[in-house]
Scaffold this motif. Structure first.
Motif, mmCIF file in Angstrom:
data_model
loop_
_atom_site.group_PDB
_atom_site.id
_atom_site.type_symbol
_atom_site.label_atom_id
_atom_site.label_comp_id
_atom_site.label_asym_id
_atom_site.label_seq_id
_atom_site.Cartn_x
_atom_site.Cartn_y
_atom_site.Cartn_z
ATOM 1 N N ILE A 28 0.837 -1.199 0.000
ATOM 2 C CA ILE A 28 0.000 0.000 0.000
ATOM 3 C C ILE A 28 0.875 1.252 0.000
ATOM 4 C CG2 ILE A 28 -1.618 1.352 1.382
ATOM 5 C CD1 ILE A 28 -2.831 -1.052 -0.152
ATOM 6 N N ALA A 29 1.938 1.222 0.812
ATOM 7 C CA ALA A 29 2.870 2.357 0.854
ATOM 8 C C ALA A 29 3.544 2.552 -0.507
ATOM 9 C CB ALA A 29 3.917 2.139 1.940
ATOM 10 N N TYR A 30 3.970 1.448 -1.113
ATOM 11 C CA TYR A 30 4.581 1.517 -2.450
ATOM 12 C C TYR A 30 3.590 2.059 -3.476
ATOM 13 C CZ TYR A 30 5.327 -0.271 -7.142
ATOM 14 O OH TYR A 30 5.404 -0.386 -8.503
ATOM 15 N N SER A 31 2.358 1.563 -3.426
ATOM 16 C CA SER A 31 1.345 1.979 -4.388
ATOM 17 C C SER A 31 1.067 3.473 -4.277
ATOM 18 C CB SER A 31 0.054 1.190 -4.153
ATOM 19 O OG SER A 31 -0.965 1.583 -5.055
ATOM 20 N N LEU A 32 0.962 3.984 -3.061
ATOM 21 C CA LEU A 32 0.708 5.406 -2.858
ATOM 22 C C LEU A 32 1.876 6.243 -3.374
ATOM 23 C CD1 LEU A 32 -1.059 7.657 -1.622
ATOM 24 C CD2 LEU A 32 0.220 7.328 0.509
ATOM 25 N N ALA A 33 3.100 5.830 -3.033
ATOM 26 C CA ALA A 33 4.283 6.575 -3.458
ATOM 27 C C ALA A 33 4.427 6.559 -4.983
ATOM 28 C CB ALA A 33 5.532 5.987 -2.812
ATOM 29 N N ALA A 34 4.194 5.392 -5.591
ATOM 30 C CA ALA A 34 4.294 5.285 -7.046
ATOM 31 C C ALA A 34 3.232 6.129 -7.729
ATOM 32 C CB ALA A 34 4.159 3.819 -7.463
ATOM 33 N N GLY A 35 2.033 6.122 -7.155
ATOM 34 C CA GLY A 35 0.961 6.924 -7.734
ATOM 35 C C GLY A 35 1.236 8.411 -7.651
ATOM 36 N N LEU A 36 1.723 8.854 -6.515
ATOM 37 C CA LEU A 36 2.047 10.271 -6.349
ATOM 38 C C LEU A 36 3.149 10.710 -7.319
ATOM 39 C CD1 LEU A 36 1.990 10.585 -2.459
ATOM 40 C CD2 LEU A 36 0.515 11.816 -4.065
ATOM 41 N N LEU A 37 4.158 9.877 -7.455
ATOM 42 C CA LEU A 37 5.260 10.203 -8.363
ATOM 43 C C LEU A 37 4.775 10.241 -9.803
ATOM 44 C CD1 LEU A 37 8.266 10.694 -8.861
ATOM 45 C CD2 LEU A 37 8.583 8.205 -8.949
ATOM 46 N N GLN A 38 3.989 9.250 -10.179
ATOM 47 C CA GLN A 38 3.496 9.173 -11.553
ATOM 48 C C GLN A 38 2.585 10.339 -11.887
ATOM 49 O OE1 GLN A 38 0.576 6.036 -12.546
ATOM 50 N NE2 GLN A 38 1.952 5.456 -14.205
#
Length: 285
Positions: A28-38
């Motif tokens: 979930i942490a990875y998904s949020l960080a990846a989404g924000l960056l993208q």
């Protein structure tokens, strides 16, 4: 009830449950960080593109992250408690427990605990994901009711003819839509965990084989889905429960009869219960 409480307490202290829960939180942490960056790269000056409703982990826009989740899903739902029967039999703890509470109570309390455990390690992290997503992106905390979700209100509201329950709930409230999708996914995860536990009663050696039924089931759903006739880009019904939790207006997700989702879950749980009933009638594990 006392037997179930005991099994739930055992499950919560098992490393398998803690490991699965940790893996989900990290994802979930990875998904949020990846989404924000993208999204920050794509929509630096476009706040519409950074709305929370478009960036849910279960949204079609997050398809790449969802595929990663699908890959490890068969493994994390089994870890919380599906090895319980195998471990008890190996350590001969089951004999003492059955003597005190009875076979049927022993087996079905474990089955219920496996179902709850499989659901919890999905549902709680997804609740956290929803809270974080609607905290970091715009137009969410202040106004969780967003009737302008994606393009759903454009072009004469054609999507409403799909009669897709998840999309209709999301139209009223994206937050409620995400919670409903999380609940569906958690129920499916619980059913997978229960089925793995029941089938583990046949496994005498090689505990790694307990992962196999759920893994094969997910592949079977994929195979069956690929055999369904698709016309003009529309799939008229989906057999894979995973397809019912994706929040999307994409035509590929047209035709999700939730009675079929309920029927698949009911068959999985009924099969698990029958297997456990037969196991409870045996003289020994």
């Amino acid at each position: 009830m006392r037997s179930l409480t005991t099994q739930l307490n055992i499950m919560l202290h098992k490393r398998g449950f803690q490991l699965s829960f940790t893996v989900m939180l990290l994802f979930i942490a990875y998904s949020l960080a990846a989404g924000l960056l993208q999204r920050s790269q794509w929509c630096i000056y476009d706040t519409y593109g950074l709305q929370a409703v478009h960036n849910s982990f279960l949204n079609k826009f997050s398809e790449e992250r969802f595929k990663i989740f699908e890959f490890f899903f068969p493994f994390i739902v089994v870890l919380p408690f599906s090895f319980s029967l195998y471990v008890d039999r190996s350590t001969r703890i089951s004999e003492a427990v059955i003597t005190r509470c009875g076979k049927r109570s022993y087996y079905f309390s474990k089955l219920t605990a496996a179902f709850i455990g499989g659901g919890l390690i999905i549902f709680i992290p997804l609740l956290i994901s929803t809270a974080l997503t609607h905290g970091f992106y715009t137009n969410s905390v202040i106004n969780p009711i967003d009737p302008n979700y994606s393009l759903m209100t454009a072009g004469g509201k054609d999507f409403l003819t799909m009669r897709d329950l998840l999309l209709e709930i999301t139209l009223v409230s994206p937050v409620l839509g995400e919670l409903f999708a999380s609940l569906l996914l958690s129920v499916y995860a619980g059913a997978c965990a229960a089925l793995a536990l029941s089938l583990s009663s046949f496994i005498r050696r090689f505990s790694i084989l307990i992962f196999l039924p759920v893994f094969l089931l997910t592949k079977l759903f994929d195979l069956f889905q690929s055999m369904i006739k698709v016309s003009f880009g529309y799939t008229f019904f989906h057999a894979d429960p995973m397809k019912y939790v994706i929040i999307s207006t994409d035509s590929r997700f047209y035709g999700r009869p939730y009675w079929l989702f309920a029927a698949v879950i009911a068959v999985m749980l009924a099969l698990s219960a029958v297997i456990m009933l037969l196991a409870s009638r045996r003289d020994s594990l």
